[in-house]
Design a protein around this motif. Structure first.
Motif, PDB file in Angstrom:
ATOM      1  N   ALA A  49       0.119   8.227   3.918  1.00  0.00           N
ATOM      2  CA  ALA A  49       0.787   7.215   4.738  1.00  0.00           C
ATOM      3  C   ALA A  49      -0.056   6.758   5.924  1.00  0.00           C
ATOM      4  O   ALA A  49       0.148   5.669   6.458  1.00  0.00           O
ATOM      5  N   HIS A  50      -1.029   7.584   6.361  1.00  0.00           N
ATOM      6  CA  HIS A  50      -1.832   7.252   7.552  1.00  0.00           C
ATOM      7  C   HIS A  50      -2.824   6.138   7.231  1.00  0.00           C
ATOM      8  O   HIS A  50      -3.340   6.045   6.114  1.00  0.00           O
ATOM      9  N   ARG A  51      -3.124   5.276   8.220  1.00  0.00           N
ATOM     10  CA  ARG A  51      -3.997   4.114   7.972  1.00  0.00           C
ATOM     11  C   ARG A  51      -5.487   4.444   8.046  1.00  0.00           C
ATOM     12  O   ARG A  51      -6.320   3.688   7.572  1.00  0.00           O
ATOM     13  N   TRP A  52      -5.883   5.548   8.654  1.00  0.00           N
ATOM     14  CA  TRP A  52      -7.276   5.976   8.734  1.00  0.00           C
ATOM     15  C   TRP A  52      -8.213   4.876   9.222  1.00  0.00           C
ATOM     16  O   TRP A  52      -9.069   4.378   8.477  1.00  0.00           O
ATOM     17  N   PRO A  53      -8.083   4.478  10.488  1.00  0.00           N
ATOM     18  CA  PRO A  53      -8.963   3.421  11.015  1.00  0.00           C
ATOM     19  C   PRO A  53     -10.440   3.799  10.984  1.00  0.00           C
ATOM     20  O   PRO A  53     -11.305   2.918  10.940  1.00  0.00           O
ATOM     21  N   GLY A  54     -10.728   5.112  11.015  1.00  0.00           N
ATOM     22  CA  GLY A  54     -12.130   5.553  10.930  1.00  0.00           C
ATOM     23  C   GLY A  54     -12.593   5.776   9.507  1.00  0.00           C
ATOM     24  O   GLY A  54     -13.705   6.267   9.274  1.00  0.00           O
ATOM     25  N   ASN A  55     -11.723   5.439   8.533  1.00  0.00           N
ATOM     26  CA  ASN A  55     -12.054   5.493   7.117  1.00  0.00           C
ATOM     27  C   ASN A  55     -12.388   6.916   6.639  1.00  0.00           C
ATOM     28  O   ASN A  55     -11.844   7.882   7.149  1.00  0.00           O
TER      29      ASN A  55
END
Length: 455
Positions: free
Chosen positions: A330-336
Motif C-alpha cells: 500500500a505504501h507509495r515508496w517515493p524513494g523507489n
C-alpha cells in the motif's frame, strides 16, 4: 566483480583468493604498492583492491588519488593484529579481513563493497514489458538510454542488458557523471598522457579504453557539461577517443548505455543537453516505471532484500507477516527500490518475533508504515492511472502527440502499415510519408514482424 590482490601470495592469502574466485570474482595479482598503481593506471581495471595490511595502504590510496584513480580498498592480514587493522581502516580501507579467511566473510565483504550482484526481481506486468524489450535489444550493439526516477533500478537494468549481450564476458564499466567533478570527468572517461596537467606523472588509461570490447555505462548523463558532451558525441560517432594531452586518436570498441532521471528532451529545449547526442544515445529507450506504478514487484523485492540482509548480518531469515505485506504493497515508496531496500534492511535488524511484522518496517524518520486501507488503495490506483495518462501528454506539442500515437498504433499492429492506417483513419500514403519523415529524423520505426504484412 574484478578483484586486484596486492601482496605476496602466502598460503593464507592464496586461500582468500580461491574463496573470492568461488564467490564469482575475477582475480588478478601484484606484489607491491607501486605495481598496483601501475596496473590500474595502465587500464587493468578493478572494482576492489584486497591489500596485505603490512604494506603501505595509505601510500597506495594517496598514489591512486593523485592519479585520479578511485577504487575501494579492503585490508587483510594474518593474526588480526588490532593495531594494524585499525591503522589500515584509518588509512582509508573500507573493511578488514582476518586471515585465515572464512568463505562467508569473503563473500559478504565482496558483496557489501562492490554491490554489483543485484539480480533482477520482476513480478509486475509493467516491469515484465521493460524486461521483454531489454531482452529484444540486448544482443545488438545499439546504444540504450535508460530513464526513470532516482532509485528505480536503472543501473540494475543496465547490468542485465550487458549480461544478456554478446559482450557479457567482457568488462562492464560504470561511470557516475554526477559524482565526478567536471574538471576530472574528462580524464576519467578518456584518460590522459604524462604531463597533461599537474600531477599527471604517467599515462592513465580512461574508462573508454578500460571498457574496450565490453559495455560502458554513463550514469546520470544529463549532468555532463556541454563541452564534454561534444567530445563524447565524437567518440560515439567515430569510435575513437582522444586522451587529455594526447596527439593521436585511440580506437575503441564499446557499447554505450546511459541513464538519466531527468527529461532529456526538455533539457534539449533548455539548451543544457545536445540534441544530436540525445539521438545518438536514445536508439532504444528503456523507461523504468517507479515502484508505485509496479505494485506487483513490492513484496517480491522485499522478500529478496530480507534474504540478502539476513545473510549479510548472520541472522535467521524470517518470513513477512500478512499485515506487513499489505502495508508494503500500500505504501507509495517515493524513494523507489532504494528506499524499500533500506526499509527491509532495518526490518531484518528490528524484527523480534518469528516473523517480520508491520512494526519492524520503519520509515527513515522511525515511523511505521501506515495501515493498508483497501478503499484508499483503489482510489490511489485510479488516481495514479489518470495521473500517468495525463502526464504522458502534458508538455508535448501536437506533432509529438501525433507521432507517439502513430508509432504506438503501428507497434500494436506488429508493424502492419495497412492495419495501422485503418485504425488511425488515415490513408496508407499519409502513414508512409509520416514514417519516412520520422525515420529521417532518427526516430526508430517498428518494422513488420513475422507474419505481419508490410503493405
Amino acid at each position: 566483480m574484478r578483484l586486484l590482490v596486492v601482496g605476496k601470495l602466502s598460503g593464507q592469502l592464496s586461500a582468500a583468493v580461491k574463496m573470492a574466485m568461488s564467490a564469482g570474482a575475477k582475480v588478478s595479482h601484484v606484489e607491491t604498492i607501486l605495481a598496483a598503481t601501475h596496473a590500474l593506471r595502465a587500464g587493468q581495471g578493478a572494482d576492489l583492491l584486497m591489500v596485505d595490511y603490512e604494506l603501505d595502504i595509505a601510500g597506495l590510496i594517496e598514489a591512486n588519488e593523485a592519479e585520479r584513480i578511485r577504487v575501494p580498498v579492503v585490508a587483510c592480514g594474518v593474526g588480526a593484529d588490532p593495531k594494524r587493522a585499525a591503522d589500515a581502516i584509518r588509512a582509508g580501507a573500507k573493511e578488514f579481513i582476518p586471515l585465515p579467511p572464512e568463505a562467508e566473510l569473503i563473500a559478504a565483504v565482496l558483496a557489501a563493497v562492490s554491490d554489483d550482484n543485484r539480480p533482477m526481481v520482476v513480478r509486475d506486468p509493467a516491469m515484465e514489458q521493460v524486461i521483454q524489450l531489454a531482452d529484444q535489444v540486448a544482443p545488438s550493439d545499439a546504444s540504450i538510454l535508460i530513464t526513470g526516477e532516482s532509485g528505480s533500478g536503472k543501473e540494475v537494468i543496465a547490468r542485465y542488458v550487458h549480461q544478456k549481450s554478446r559482450r557479457a564476458s567482457r568488462p562492464f564499466i560504470s561511470v557516475n557523471c554526477a559524482a565526478i567533478p567536471e574538471n576530472l570527468l574528462e580524464s576519467e572517461l578518456f584518460g590522459h598522457e604524462k604531463g597533461a596537467f599537474t600531477g599527471a606523472v604517467a599515462r592513465r588509461i580512461g574508462k573508454f579504453e578500460e571498457a574496450n570490447g565490453g559495455t560502458l555505462l554513463l550514469d546520470e548523463i544529463s549532468e555532463m557539461d556541454a563541452r564534454l558532451q561534444a567530445k563524447l558525441l565524437r567518440a560515439l560517432q567515430e569510435r575513437e577517443i582522444d586522451r587529455v594531452g594526447g596527439t593521436k586518436p585511440v580506437k575503441v570498441d564499446i557499447r554505450i548505455l546511459a541513464t538519466s532521471n531527468r527529461d532529456l528532451a526538455q533539457a534539449v529545449k533548455e539548451g543544457t543537453f545536445r540534441e544530436d547526442l540525445l539521438y545518438r544515445l536514445n536508439v532504444v529507450n528503456l523507461r523504468l516505471p517507479p515502484l508505485r506504478e509496479r505494485p506487483g514487484d513490492v513484496v517480491a523485492l522485499a522478500e529478496h532484500f530480507v534474504k540478502k540482509y539476513a545473510a549479510a548480518n548472520g541472522m535467521p531469515e524470517k518470513p513477512l507477516s500478512a499485515e506487513a505485506k499489505r502495508r508494503l504493497a500500500a505504501h507509495r515508496w517515493p524513494g523507489n527500490v532504494r528506499e524499500l531496500e533500506n526499509a527491509m534492511h532495518r526490518a531484518v535488524l528490528l524484527a523480534t518475533g518469528t516473523e517480520i511484522d508491520e512494526m519492524a518496517i520503519r520509515l527513515p524518520d522511525g515511523q511505521p508504515l501506515a495501515p493498508a486501507d483497501p478503499h484508499a488503495r483503489a482510489a490511489q490506483a485510479a488516481s495514479l492511472a489518470a495521473e500517468t495518462a495525463s502526464r504522458s501528454f502534458v508538455g508535448q506539442t501536437v506533432a509529438e502527440m501525433e507521432q507517439q500515437l502513430i508509432l504506438d498504433t503501428l507497434e500494436h499492429c506488429l508493424g502492419n502499415r495497412t492495419h495501422a492506417a485503418n485504425i488511425l483513419g488515415i490513408s496508407i500514403r499519409t502513414l508512409r510519408n509520416k514514417l519516412k519523415e520520422y525515420a529521417e529524423a532518427g526516430v526508430s520505426v517498428p518494422a513488420p514482424q513475422m507474419g505481419a504484412s508490410a503493405a
